[in-house]
Design an enzyme around this catalytic site. Structure first.
Site, PDB file in Angstrom:
ATOM      1  N   CYS A  14       2.240   5.045  -3.079  1.00 39.56           N
ATOM      2  CA  CYS A  14       1.510   4.331  -4.473  1.00 39.56           C
ATOM      3  C   CYS A  14       0.998   5.742  -5.225  1.00 39.56           C
ATOM      4  CB  CYS A  14       0.643   3.153  -4.110  1.00 39.56           C
ATOM      5  SG  CYS A  14       0.708   2.020  -5.539  1.00 39.56           S
ATOM      6  N   HIS A  55       2.705   0.298  -0.055  1.00 35.32           N
ATOM      7  CA  HIS A  55       1.663   0.409   0.851  1.00 35.32           C
ATOM      8  C   HIS A  55       2.264   0.486   1.855  1.00 35.32           C
ATOM      9  CE1 HIS A  55      -1.203   1.184  -1.812  1.00 35.32           C
ATOM     10  NE2 HIS A  55      -0.589   0.233  -3.224  1.00 35.32           N
ATOM     11  N   GLU A  76       1.845   1.293   4.864  1.00 37.08           N
ATOM     12  CA  GLU A  76      -0.079   1.615   5.838  1.00 37.08           C
ATOM     13  C   GLU A  76      -0.857  -0.411   5.436  1.00 37.08           C
ATOM     14  OE1 GLU A  76      -0.099   2.540   3.283  1.00 37.08           O
ATOM     15  OE2 GLU A  76      -1.587   2.072   1.996  1.00 37.08           O
TER      16      GLU A  76
END
Lengths: 300, 195
Positions: B78, B169, B171
């Site tokens: 991102c 994302h 994560e």
């Protein structure tokens, strides 16, 4: 998008809470116009809160404080590329719908404004846009998350430049989280009743040892050392309301508070960045505030 | 093998956790000296405007650029993808400028347009759940850039030799396949340097 990919969904918990995850370690600053918003962005703020008046001025003006003029919010949205947040009154779901329609990135259902409902908060789960809410303790935080808040901040005492209430609320919340984490599972239902917190969310706190959403400090942060103090107490980032644009040199102050938040463990560095900052905002001793003038009491 | 996570702001903790789950040692990077001894670096999601300003202010831009130029793998997600890009639409400026791509910031819209979707990432993962938050996408790629995933004509995962970029994302989910892919890139680069 016109051609929706497989599994496409907006406004999910993951998307709303994830937005707050991207703000972690950063500083969110209150601004009242495009010029201040640009100063905040230049200093390294992760987001700005667009307001008609900062909390210190709301406090001074008295009367009913409402959602800002949409023109001010639009002006700020057009001035910066970082996310823009804005405040709606507690329980005022129409103000919140207006902010959502304008494309504001995050709504703060805030005790800084005069509450519109003396019993109920907004059902935030029905919105696509995420919400942040204030809390003084774990029960209050979990009630707000239960209503759909995707981010929590301590209430502190806004517009005072006095960090004592933010410290009190962060310590209280962290202490309660540690207690819940260490409880035996069969004690949790009674604790849920005791805290006034939804059981499922309390169970999540018990298992993870933290809130299910990001938790920022707010309400009285006025200096770089204040910001670093809050980071040491376990928050994920910091809101600075009146502290920046009520100080003598806002651009310098803004930058110093950002740096102290990132490097909160580097005390030598905070010494250097704290030199020659000029005067901080004037503060208010909490005991001189009549209970009726304490914004933190608002919210149920 | 040790991989750094740029820790100025954003989803740092989650990346550290995912890298560890993928079998690497991970450590946060806040100062230029934290880059020493690293075999690779992840640049997390956060606010790209903020992270790039802080990288300049804290003297990290040039050392990270040198790290990339020396052939050590970099992974930008991102905001991190925007840092890697050579061209950013609407501005003459770029940040690290290492990857031969053009990115459009906040390309899907504001937060209310943020979304999640399932997609395939070529050579990495099928049916991968991706969370896009005020995300960019890639509008142009140079000849050395391999497109690993797109949503329609919007390019969202790319690789150029030792550089990996994703518009979303990874994560924010429990799926470590993309992190595992990057850990493998780092391991391979140690065995056979790309530059």
């Amino acid at each position: 998008m016109t051609d929706k990919p497989h599994g496409f969904a907006t406004g999910t918990d993951r998307v709303k809470r994830g937005m707050a995850e991207m703000q972690k370690g950063g500083v969110i600053m209150d601004v009242v116009n495009a010029e201040q918003a640009k100063i905040a962005e230049e200093a390294g703020a992760v987001a700005v809160m667009a307001l008609e008046r900062v909390p210190a001025d709301i406090r001074a003006a008295g009367g009913v404080a409402r959602m800002a003029d949409p023109r001010i919010i639009e002006e700020v949205m057009n001035a910066v590329t970082i996310p823009v947040m804005a405040k709606a009154r507690i329980g005022h779901f129409v103000e919140a719908r207006l902010l959502e329609a304008m494309g504001v990135d995050y709504i703060d259902e805030s005790e800084v404004l005069t509450p519109a409902d003396d019993k109920y908060h907004i059902d935030k789960s029905r919105f696509t846009v995420p919400f942040v809410c204030g809390a003084r303790n774990l029960g209050e935080a979990l009630r707000r998350i239960g209503e759909g808040a995707s981010m929590i901040r301590t209430k502190g005492e806004p517009g005072t430049g006095n960090v004592v209430e933010a410290v009190k609320h962060m310590r209280e919340m962290m202490s309660q989280i540690r207690k819940v984490q260490n409880m035996s599972r069969d004690e949790l239902m009674a604790e849920a009743k005791n805290l006034g917190a939804p059981y499922e969310l309390l169970l999540e706190v018990h298992e993870k040892g933290r809130l299910p959403v990001v938790n920022f400090a707010a309400g009285g942060v006025a200096t770089p050392a204040d910001a670093a103090l809050m980071m040491h107490l376990g928050c994920d980032g910091v809101f600075v309301g009146s502290g920046i644009f009520k100080s003598e040199n806002p651009a310098k102050y803004a930058r110093a508070i950002v740096e102290a938040t990132t490097h909160y463990e580097d005390f030598g560095r905070i010494v250097e960045l704290s030199k020659n900052l000029g005067t901080a905002m004037p503060g208010i001793e909490i005991s001189t505030l009549e209970p009726a003038n304490r914004m933190q009491e608002r919210g149920w | 093998m040790k991989i750094g996570v740029l820790a100025l702001q954003g989803a740092v903790r989650e990346h550290v956790k995912m890298l560890e789950m993928a079998g690497a040692e991970a450590s946060p990077v806040k100062r230029p000296e934290d880059l020493e001894e690293l075999d690779g670096l992840v640049m997390p999601g956060g606010e790209s405007t903020t992270i790039s300003k802080l990288m300049h202010q804290y003297d990290l831009m040039e050392p990270v650029r040198q790290m990339g130029r020396s052939g050590k793998p970099l992974f930008g997600t991102c905001a991190g993808l925007i840092l890697l890009a050579r061209r950013i639409e609407g501005t003459e400026d770029s940040h690290l400028g290492l990857m031969d791509i053009t990115v459009r910031r906040n390309a899907f819209g504001r937060q209310r347009e943020s979304f999640e979707a399932r997609m395939d990432i070529s050579g990495v993962a099928d049916d991968y759940e991706a969370v896009f938050i005020r995300a960019p996408y890639i509008t142009e790629t140079g000849p050395e850039v391999e497109v690993l995933s797109s949503l329609g004509d919007r390019i969202v995962v790319v690789r150029q030799k030792h550089l990996l970029g994703a518009a979303f994302h990874p994560e924010l989910t429990e799926d470590i396949r993309l992190h595992s892919h990057f850990v493998k890139m780092v391991r391979d680069s140690r065995a056979t340097p790309v530059i």
